[in-house]
Enzyme design. Structure first.
Site, short mmCIF file in Angstrom:
data_model
loop_
_atom_site.label_atom_id
_atom_site.label_comp_id
_atom_site.label_asym_id
_atom_site.label_seq_id
_atom_site.Cartn_x
_atom_site.Cartn_y
_atom_site.Cartn_z
N TYR A 1 -6.52 -34.40 11.66
CA TYR A 1 -7.56 -33.38 11.84
C TYR A 1 -7.37 -32.25 10.83
O TYR A 1 -8.31 -31.83 10.16
CB TYR A 1 -7.51 -32.85 13.28
CG TYR A 1 -8.59 -31.87 13.62
CD1 TYR A 1 -9.80 -32.31 14.15
CD2 TYR A 1 -8.41 -30.51 13.43
CE1 TYR A 1 -10.80 -31.40 14.49
CE2 TYR A 1 -9.39 -29.60 13.76
CZ TYR A 1 -10.59 -30.05 14.28
OH TYR A 1 -11.58 -29.14 14.61
N HIS B 1 -9.80 -31.20 7.52
CA HIS B 1 -10.37 -29.86 7.40
C HIS B 1 -9.90 -29.15 6.13
O HIS B 1 -10.63 -28.34 5.58
CB HIS B 1 -10.08 -29.03 8.65
CG HIS B 1 -11.05 -29.30 9.75
ND1 HIS B 1 -10.95 -30.41 10.55
CD2 HIS B 1 -12.15 -28.63 10.14
CE1 HIS B 1 -11.95 -30.41 11.41
NE2 HIS B 1 -12.69 -29.34 11.19
N TRP C 1 -20.53 -35.31 9.07
CA TRP C 1 -19.21 -34.77 9.40
C TRP C 1 -18.80 -35.16 10.82
O TRP C 1 -17.68 -35.55 11.08
CB TRP C 1 -19.20 -33.24 9.24
CG TRP C 1 -17.87 -32.62 9.54
CD1 TRP C 1 -17.51 -31.98 10.68
CD2 TRP C 1 -16.71 -32.59 8.69
NE1 TRP C 1 -16.20 -31.54 10.60
CE2 TRP C 1 -15.69 -31.91 9.38
CE3 TRP C 1 -16.44 -33.08 7.42
CZ2 TRP C 1 -14.43 -31.70 8.84
CZ3 TRP C 1 -15.18 -32.86 6.88
CH2 TRP C 1 -14.19 -32.19 7.59
N TRP C 2 -19.73 -35.04 11.76
CA TRP C 2 -19.44 -35.43 13.14
C TRP C 2 -19.04 -36.90 13.21
O TRP C 2 -18.10 -37.25 13.92
CB TRP C 2 -20.62 -35.16 14.05
CG TRP C 2 -20.88 -33.72 14.33
CD1 TRP C 2 -20.05 -32.65 14.11
CD2 TRP C 2 -22.07 -33.18 14.89
NE1 TRP C 2 -20.65 -31.49 14.51
CE2 TRP C 2 -21.89 -31.78 14.99
CE3 TRP C 2 -23.27 -33.74 15.31
CZ2 TRP C 2 -22.87 -30.95 15.51
CZ3 TRP C 2 -24.24 -32.90 15.83
CH2 TRP C 2 -24.04 -31.52 15.92
N TYR D 1 -14.32 -18.43 10.10
CA TYR D 1 -14.23 -19.52 11.08
C TYR D 1 -12.78 -20.00 11.13
O TYR D 1 -12.21 -20.38 10.12
CB TYR D 1 -15.16 -20.64 10.62
CG TYR D 1 -15.42 -21.78 11.56
CD1 TYR D 1 -14.74 -21.95 12.75
CD2 TYR D 1 -16.39 -22.73 11.24
CE1 TYR D 1 -15.01 -23.01 13.59
CE2 TYR D 1 -16.67 -23.80 12.06
CZ TYR D 1 -15.98 -23.94 13.24
OH TYR D 1 -16.25 -24.99 14.06
#
Length: 104
Positions: free
Chosen positions: A18, A22, A76-77, A41
């Site tokens: 993950y 990112h 992306w999802w 963010y």
């Protein structure tokens, strides 16, 4: 500007992947987030539980609600779906968090 926070859930053992994905966020996705009025963010991981805690700031005139309709967001999802709890459309399962304290 408004700050919001939410919780997501990472599948067991998926923290390193993950984080890697990112760190290599697609420029098109980063640009879409910024264009939607998103700033500062952050996503944090509670390694013991797999809980992801996210905070972001958004402009008053943000367009975050339009992000799910963007092809880059949906791509992306799909790319991230194997790492975390998701809805049927691969959007992350998101639990909004209520603000309880702020020290300016």
């Amino acid at each position: 500007m408004e700050t919001i926070a939410f919780r997501m859930t990472l599948k067991s053992g998926m923290g390193p992947e993950y984080e890697r994905r990112h760190h290599e966020i697609w420029p098109e996705l980063a640009n879409a987030l910024r264009a939607a009025g998103i700033h500062d963010y952050w996503i944090f991981l509670d390694e013991a539980s797999g809980a992801l805690f996210a905070t972001l700031k958004r402009d008053t005139a943000h367009s975050m609600d339009q992000l799910p309709s963007l092809p880059i967001m949906r791509k992306w999802w799909d790319y991230m779906a194997d790492l975390m709890d998701t809805q049927a459309d691969h959007s992350p399962v998101v639990t909004p968090l209520a603000p309880m304290f702020h020290l300016p």
